[in-house]
Write a protein that holds these residues in place. Structure first.
Motif, short mmCIF file in Angstrom:
data_model
loop_
_atom_site.label_atom_id
_atom_site.label_comp_id
_atom_site.label_asym_id
_atom_site.label_seq_id
_atom_site.Cartn_x
_atom_site.Cartn_y
_atom_site.Cartn_z
N TYR A 184 -2.53 5.35 -3.31
CA TYR A 184 -3.48 6.42 -3.01
C TYR A 184 -2.82 7.73 -3.41
O TYR A 184 -1.77 8.09 -2.88
CB TYR A 184 -3.81 6.42 -1.51
N THR A 207 -13.67 4.82 -5.01
CA THR A 207 -13.74 3.37 -5.00
C THR A 207 -13.91 2.75 -6.39
O THR A 207 -14.23 1.57 -6.49
CB THR A 207 -14.92 2.90 -4.11
N ASP A 242 -8.48 4.51 2.68
CA ASP A 242 -9.42 3.61 2.01
C ASP A 242 -10.85 4.14 2.11
O ASP A 242 -11.63 4.03 1.17
CB ASP A 242 -9.31 2.22 2.62
N ASP A 249 0.86 -1.18 0.00
CA ASP A 249 0.00 0.00 0.00
C ASP A 249 0.90 1.23 0.00
O ASP A 249 1.80 1.35 0.84
CB ASP A 249 -0.91 0.01 1.23
#
Length: 116
Positions: free
Chosen positions: A35, A112, A107, A13
């Motif tokens: 991200y 999404t 998250d 991640d």
């Protein structure tokens, strides 16, 4: 060290608000999520990309250096903090807790759609 962690990690991640470090390879969209802030251009196709709204409050350089969490098959995780002229790798419980908390929050905030 980064290449070894990328190769042996079960899950990766990346908090990369402004882009992904090119040293992070090999990755794999099935096991790597990055991200990034919305409107950031990413030309990598070997990741799952999640965008963070700019008003979410996660901006680079304000309080934290963006971490990468490498979750290992036979261990908890290793957190990597990149600095301009160095790197810090840690398995310290406080750092792991902070990384897990950050990625859970990201998250929840992120788009999404799973754009790749």
């Amino acid at each position: 060290m980064i290449t070894i962690l990328c190769r042996v990690s079960e899950r990766i991640d990346i908090f990369a608000p402004m882009g992904i470090n090119p040293a992070l390879t090999p990755l794999g969209a099935d096991r790597c999520t990055a991200y990034v802030l919305e409107s950031t251009t990413i030309d990598r196709t070997d990741i799952t990309l999640r965008t963070i709204p700019r008003n979410a409050g996660y901006f680079p350089g304000l309080e934290h250096h963006p971490p990468t969490r490498f979750t290992l098959t036979d261990g908890p995780a290793v957190v990597h903090y990149a600095y301009p002229h160095a790197a810090h790798f840690t398995e310290e419980p406080d750092h792991l807790l902070a990384a897990y908390t950050l990625f859970e929050q990201l998250d929840q905030l992120a788009d999404t759609t799973g754009r790749r």
